[in-house]
Write a protein that holds these residues in place. Structure first.
Motif, PDB file in Angstrom:
ATOM      1  N   ARG A  59      86.104  89.435  97.135  1.00  0.00           N
ATOM      2  CA  ARG A  59      85.715  89.956  95.820  1.00  0.00           C
ATOM      3  C   ARG A  59      86.579  89.330  94.726  1.00  0.00           C
ATOM      4  NH1 ARG A  59      84.452  94.997  98.888  1.00  0.00           N
ATOM      5  NH2 ARG A  59      82.217  95.195  98.565  1.00  0.00           N
ATOM      6  N   ARG A  60      87.862  89.192  95.008  1.00  0.00           N
ATOM      7  CA  ARG A  60      88.759  88.646  93.993  1.00  0.00           C
ATOM      8  C   ARG A  60      88.338  87.215  93.642  1.00  0.00           C
ATOM      9  NH1 ARG A  60      93.141  87.831  96.808  1.00  0.00           N
ATOM     10  NH2 ARG A  60      92.823  85.581  96.684  1.00  0.00           N
ATOM     11  N   ILE A  61      88.133  86.406  94.680  1.00  0.00           N
ATOM     12  CA  ILE A  61      87.798  85.000  94.440  1.00  0.00           C
ATOM     13  C   ILE A  61      86.485  84.884  93.657  1.00  0.00           C
ATOM     14  CG2 ILE A  61      87.082  82.867  95.600  1.00  0.00           C
ATOM     15  CD1 ILE A  61      89.084  83.700  97.894  1.00  0.00           C
ATOM     16  N   LEU A  62      85.497  85.668  94.054  1.00  0.00           N
ATOM     17  CA  LEU A  62      84.189  85.569  93.395  1.00  0.00           C
ATOM     18  C   LEU A  62      84.226  86.175  91.998  1.00  0.00           C
ATOM     19  CD1 LEU A  62      82.134  86.324  96.565  1.00  0.00           C
ATOM     20  CD2 LEU A  62      82.030  84.207  95.246  1.00  0.00           C
ATOM     21  N   ASP A  63      84.920  87.297  91.853  1.00  0.00           N
ATOM     22  CA  ASP A  63      85.026  87.909  90.523  1.00  0.00           C
ATOM     23  C   ASP A  63      85.691  86.944  89.545  1.00  0.00           C
ATOM     24  OD1 ASP A  63      83.868  90.163  91.559  1.00  0.00           O
ATOM     25  OD2 ASP A  63      85.722  91.318  91.702  1.00  0.00           O
ATOM     26  N   GLU A  64      86.757  86.294  90.031  1.00  0.00           N
ATOM     27  CA  GLU A  64      87.475  85.359  89.156  1.00  0.00           C
ATOM     28  C   GLU A  64      86.588  84.226  88.679  1.00  0.00           C
ATOM     29  OE1 GLU A  64      90.837  84.109  91.446  1.00  0.00           O
ATOM     30  OE2 GLU A  64      92.045  85.881  90.918  1.00  0.00           O
ATOM     31  N   GLN A  65      85.587  83.894  89.483  1.00  0.00           N
ATOM     32  CA  GLN A  65      84.698  82.803  89.090  1.00  0.00           C
ATOM     33  C   GLN A  65      83.451  83.307  88.379  1.00  0.00           C
ATOM     34  OE1 GLN A  65      84.195  79.597  91.733  1.00  0.00           O
ATOM     35  NE2 GLN A  65      86.160  79.916  92.744  1.00  0.00           N
ATOM     36  N   GLY A  66      83.491  84.561  87.973  1.00  0.00           N
ATOM     37  CA  GLY A  66      82.409  85.066  87.145  1.00  0.00           C
ATOM     38  C   GLY A  66      81.190  85.525  87.916  1.00  0.00           C
ATOM     39  N   PHE A  67      81.327  85.746  89.224  1.00  0.00           N
ATOM     40  CA  PHE A  67      80.195  86.281  89.982  1.00  0.00           C
ATOM     41  C   PHE A  67      80.136  87.797  89.788  1.00  0.00           C
ATOM     42  CE2 PHE A  67      80.710  82.226  92.016  1.00  0.00           C
ATOM     43  CZ  PHE A  67      79.435  81.870  92.444  1.00  0.00           C
ATOM     44  N   LEU A  68      78.930  88.308  89.707  1.00  0.00           N
ATOM     45  CA  LEU A  68      78.711  89.737  89.520  1.00  0.00           C
ATOM     46  C   LEU A  68      78.354  90.362  90.859  1.00  0.00           C
ATOM     47  CD1 LEU A  68      78.265  92.006  87.314  1.00  0.00           C
ATOM     48  CD2 LEU A  68      75.823  91.434  87.511  1.00  0.00           C
ATOM     49  N   GLU A  69      79.082  91.406  91.236  1.00  0.00           N
ATOM     50  CA  GLU A  69      78.752  92.068  92.497  1.00  0.00           C
ATOM     51  C   GLU A  69      77.572  93.006  92.292  1.00  0.00           C
ATOM     52  OE1 GLU A  69      81.875  94.202  94.500  1.00  0.00           O
ATOM     53  OE2 GLU A  69      80.623  94.479  96.272  1.00  0.00           O
ATOM     54  N   VAL A  70      76.565  92.879  93.134  1.00  0.00           N
ATOM     55  CA  VAL A  70      75.358  93.695  92.998  1.00  0.00           C
ATOM     56  C   VAL A  70      75.020  94.337  94.336  1.00  0.00           C
ATOM     57  CG1 VAL A  70      74.403  92.258  91.160  1.00  0.00           C
ATOM     58  CG2 VAL A  70      73.860  91.736  93.555  1.00  0.00           C
ATOM     59  N   GLU A  71      74.107  95.290  94.267  1.00  0.00           N
ATOM     60  CA  GLU A  71      73.619  95.942  95.479  1.00  0.00           C
ATOM     61  C   GLU A  71      72.106  95.863  95.504  1.00  0.00           C
ATOM     62  OE1 GLU A  71      76.210  99.654  96.482  1.00  0.00           O
ATOM     63  OE2 GLU A  71      76.131  99.371  94.325  1.00  0.00           O
ATOM     64  N   THR A  72      71.566  95.430  96.625  1.00  0.00           N
ATOM     65  CA  THR A  72      70.116  95.295  96.757  1.00  0.00           C
ATOM     66  C   THR A  72      69.651  96.138  97.942  1.00  0.00           C
ATOM     67  OG1 THR A  72      70.226  93.388  98.238  1.00  0.00           O
ATOM     68  CG2 THR A  72      70.305  92.926  95.870  1.00  0.00           C
ATOM     69  N   PRO A  73      68.358  96.339  98.075  1.00  0.00           N
ATOM     70  CA  PRO A  73      67.882  97.295  99.083  1.00  0.00           C
ATOM     71  C   PRO A  73      68.214  96.889 100.514  1.00  0.00           C
ATOM     72  CG  PRO A  73      66.146  96.780  97.521  1.00  0.00           C
ATOM     73  CD  PRO A  73      67.258  95.819  97.258  1.00  0.00           C
ATOM     74  N   ALA A  74      68.650  97.889 101.267  1.00  0.00           N
ATOM     75  CA  ALA A  74      68.792  97.702 102.709  1.00  0.00           C
ATOM     76  C   ALA A  74      67.480  98.060 103.389  1.00  0.00           C
ATOM     77  CB  ALA A  74      69.923  98.567 103.228  1.00  0.00           C
ATOM     78  N   LEU A  75      66.710  98.954 102.767  1.00  0.00           N
ATOM     79  CA  LEU A  75      65.380  99.302 103.267  1.00  0.00           C
ATOM     80  C   LEU A  75      64.371  98.469 102.492  1.00  0.00           C
ATOM     81  CD1 LEU A  75      65.645 103.188 103.455  1.00  0.00           C
ATOM     82  CD2 LEU A  75      65.460 101.599 105.378  1.00  0.00           C
ATOM     83  N   GLN A  76      63.665  97.620 103.192  1.00  0.00           N
ATOM     84  CA  GLN A  76      62.796  96.672 102.503  1.00  0.00           C
ATOM     85  C   GLN A  76      61.372  96.784 103.041  1.00  0.00           C
ATOM     86  OE1 GLN A  76      64.684  92.852 103.172  1.00  0.00           O
ATOM     87  NE2 GLN A  76      66.400  93.362 101.828  1.00  0.00           N
ATOM     88  N   PRO A  77      60.381  96.733 102.139  1.00  0.00           N
ATOM     89  CA  PRO A  77      58.992  96.782 102.596  1.00  0.00           C
ATOM     90  C   PRO A  77      58.608  95.526 103.372  1.00  0.00           C
ATOM     91  CG  PRO A  77      59.111  96.573 100.205  1.00  0.00           C
ATOM     92  CD  PRO A  77      60.504  96.793 100.682  1.00  0.00           C
ATOM     93  N   LEU A  78      59.286  94.425 103.067  1.00  0.00           N
ATOM     94  CA  LEU A  78      59.097  93.174 103.797  1.00  0.00           C
ATOM     95  C   LEU A  78      60.478  92.600 103.989  1.00  0.00           C
ATOM     96  CD1 LEU A  78      56.291  90.950 102.259  1.00  0.00           C
ATOM     97  CD2 LEU A  78      56.472  91.758 104.615  1.00  0.00           C
ATOM     98  N   TYR A  79      60.688  91.906 105.098  1.00  0.00           N
ATOM     99  CA  TYR A  79      62.015  91.345 105.316  1.00  0.00           C
ATOM    100  C   TYR A  79      61.925  89.838 105.183  1.00  0.00           C
ATOM    101  CZ  TYR A  79      60.025  90.288 109.858  1.00  0.00           C
ATOM    102  OH  TYR A  79      59.223  89.823 110.844  1.00  0.00           O
ATOM    103  N   GLY A  80      63.066  89.211 104.953  1.00  0.00           N
ATOM    104  CA  GLY A  80      63.062  87.762 104.854  1.00  0.00           C
ATOM    105  C   GLY A  80      64.464  87.250 104.597  1.00  0.00           C
ATOM    106  N   GLY A  81      64.539  85.936 104.387  1.00  0.00           N
ATOM    107  CA  GLY A  81      65.824  85.336 104.061  1.00  0.00           C
ATOM    108  C   GLY A  81      66.558  84.805 105.268  1.00  0.00           C
ATOM    109  N   ALA A  82      66.000  85.012 106.458  1.00  0.00           N
ATOM    110  CA  ALA A  82      66.621  84.478 107.661  1.00  0.00           C
ATOM    111  C   ALA A  82      65.579  84.465 108.761  1.00  0.00           C
ATOM    112  CB  ALA A  82      67.816  85.337 108.081  1.00  0.00           C
ATOM    113  N   ALA A  83      65.876  83.753 109.818  1.00  0.00           N
ATOM    114  CA  ALA A  83      64.978  83.752 110.966  1.00  0.00           C
ATOM    115  C   ALA A  83      65.512  84.736 111.979  1.00  0.00           C
ATOM    116  CB  ALA A  83      64.897  82.349 111.571  1.00  0.00           C
ATOM    117  N   ALA A  84      64.946  85.928 111.996  1.00  0.00           N
ATOM    118  CA  ALA A  84      65.431  86.951 112.913  1.00  0.00           C
ATOM    119  C   ALA A  84      64.419  88.067 112.986  1.00  0.00           C
ATOM    120  CB  ALA A  84      66.774  87.510 112.427  1.00  0.00           C
TER     121      ALA A  84
END
Length: 520
Positions: free
Chosen positions: A190-215
């Motif tokens: 978190r420190r490294i990313l915050d320092e570089q201006g990244f914003l920490e966000v939260e996205t759904p763990a329960l999803q109507p459709l899944y994706g983003g990986a092969a699994a």
RNA sequence: GGGCCGUUAGCUCAGUUGGCAGAGCAGGAGACUUUUAAUCUCAAGGUCCAGGGUUCGAUUCCCUGACGGCCCA
């Protein structure tokens, strides 16, 4: 039986109550931790300042009307000296104390004849009577609770340690240390990313459709909407929506869930960092990866070389870059664009067993990589430029490639000791091509590839609104913690790892026969 | 998914060439006011993972299963 031991402790608890002692009081004000008291020992001993400590009773050496004990708090352990002269009638409760009771003590610090830093107890309070005994682990030398101590009767039963982590943590200082370091890894990310201006966000763990990986996903059901939901296998597609939304640098440290086997490097739920940087590409992600790995190594160990399994791992940037074309040539003696037959021949040549000839090309390549190439990647090394058909969300490599087979995408995976630690792309942001790639995935899916992506129309709609060029990176946090703590099983860096149910109870089976309301 | 190994007292482990099992620690009783794996004395503690088989007799041998560990796919 154990019941007998529990019964004895309950009887002691009742005797405490008879003596007007509340074995479960509400508070106890401490002035120091054990470690703090020992750190300031000389001052505190000289001034005779009253010190109040609380912790779990771990050892008891009673000698008639006096005795020694050790308590353990979150900072470590400290020796206590109790004597009847100091406690008067209250000395009687010492007899009612068992190992692993929680107590509070007040007194002054002194050094014993044998030189041990000790708290001379003037008041003692029971804070929580333990009625269930813990395994007794004794340590010799350096007091009790230190690294150098010789350990006796250590609990070696991994099953018990994983199932009852609370016990494991109490009796193993080195386990507590692993999880402290895990917290440092998360804080450091978190420190490294915050320092570089990244914003920490939260996205759904329960999803109507899944994706983003092969699994394969876990499937669940939302009663109120009466619809199927998936536990996320990745947060990629949601984080990209946020890039479309104008957050140019976002990250999430998220639990992902993949419905697959368990082994030393896989737990069905695991923690991943994903971050996305608008106007960046995979070159930027390589630099960020190097900063993260080197930065965390420095934060945890003071340097960029770490020890793992008795070997040095040098995390000093820059990491080696190796294209997949070159890696396949070098280690498998095959061209990346080889036909299925050639891949099968290479598998055979390198002794890869149980190859199913009917698997799709991507699976065959994947197997060849895993079995023949990856074991050579002691790294840290970025394996670069994957074939397009293995990477439906990555952008084509600039200045080359072309259409169809033979095209490469700007993607890398980071390998260390033959294990994948990170995966990153220059993200595909051409909405028409993205649609075409997902439709290919859907076709592969229809043809039986159950790890292929479904088409996520809302994701495509977001990209159609215009997604800036973006670099994206995912890092397996559990494996990173393993690397930085020299732990060799993911179960040793996850507090409560997945286990088969204990005993013969048949709870947690598939509810209700497949469809309909799975409740009741 | 496959192979190997493990499961005996609360904990760590012995052991029984097949005759219902032992030690240390923890726990109980007693002694002991600067010990530290405290020490000493005494007594107690077991569904030998579960089920089936072989046997006069199984914790031990065989089979199946559960859970775990290690290695391999």
């Amino acid at each position: 039986m154990q019941d007998r031991l529990i019964q004895q402790r309950i009887e002691k608890l009742e005797r405490m109550r008879e003596q007007g002692i509340d074995p479960y009081p509400h508070t106890f004000a401490v002035t120091h931790t054990a470690a703090a008291a020992l750190a300031d020992f000389e001052e505190l001993a000289a001034s005779g300042e009253t010190v109040r400590l609380a912790g779990r009773l771990m050892a008891k050496r009673i000698q008639g009307k006096a005795g020694f004990a050790n308590i353990l708090d979150s900072s470590g352990s400290i020796q206590l000296y109790v004597r009847k002269d100091n406690l008067g009638d209250a000395f009687g409760v010492v007899k009612l104390l068992d190992l692993s009771d929680i107590i509070g003590v007040e007194g002054t610090l002194f050094r014993t004849r044998t030189g041990h830093q000790t708290l001379e107890v003037r008041r003692l309070e029971v804070l929580a009577k333990a009625i269930r005994p813990m395994p007794v682990v004794k340590r010799k030398g350096m007091g009790a609770e230190t690294d150098q101590a010789e350990v006796f009767d250590e609990v070696t039963d991994k099953e018990m340690r994983y199932r009852r982590r609370y016990v494991d943590l109490v009796i193993h200082p080195e386990v507590r240390e692993v999880f402290r370091r895990r917290a440092q890894v998360l804080a450091g990310l978190r420190r490294i990313l915050d320092e570089q201006g990244f914003l920490e966000v939260e996205t759904p763990a329960l999803q109507p459709l899944y994706g983003g990986a092969a699994a394969r996903p876990f499937v669940t059901h939302h009663n109120a909407l009466n619809r199927r939901l998936f536990l996320r296998i990745a947060d990629e597609l949601y984080l990209k929506r946020l890039i479309v939304g104008g957050f140019d640098r976002v990250y999430e440290i998220a639990k992902n869930f993949r419905n697959e086997g368990m082994d030393r490097t896989h737990n069905p739920e695991f923690t991943a960092l994903e971050c996305y940087q608008a106007y960046g590409d995979y070159e930027d992600m390589m630099r960020l990866t190097e900063e993260i790995f080197a930065g965390l190594a420095r934060a945890l160990t003071g340097g960029t070389r770490v020890r793992y399994a008795g070997e040095d791992v040098d995390l000093t940037p820059p990491f080696e870059r190796l294209t997949m074309d070159a890696a396949l040539q070098r280690y498998a003696g095959i061209d990346l664009d080889a036909s299925n037959a050639e891949i099968l021949a290479a598998c055979d040549r390198h002794g890869v067993e149980s190859v199913d000839e009917d698997e799709p090309r991507t699976r065959l390549l994947d197997m060849l990589l895993r079995e023949v190439v990856e074991p050579h990647l002691s790294g840290p090394v970025f394996l670069l430029d994957y074939p397009v058909e293995m990477s439906p969300l990555a952008k084509r490599k600039r200045g080359g490639g072309g259409e169809g087979r033979g095209a490469r995408v700007e993607r890398f995976e980071l390998f260390i000791r033959g294990t994948e630690f990170a995966n990153a792309f220059s993200e595909l942001n051409d909405p028409l091509e993205q649609r075409a790639r997902l439709e290919e995935q859907a076709a592969a899916r229809a043809a039986g590839d159950d790890e292929a992506h479904p088409v996520d129309e809302d994701f495509l709609r977001a990209v159609e609104h215009g997604m800036p060029p973006t670099g994206g990176l995912g890092i397996g946090v559990d494996r990173l913690v393993m690397l930085l703590t020299d732990q060799h099983s993911i179960r040793d860096v996850v507090l409560f790892p997945a286990m088969r149910p204990e005993g013969g109870e048949v709870e947690g089976e598939e509810p209700g026969g497949g469809q309909g309301d799975p409740c009741h």
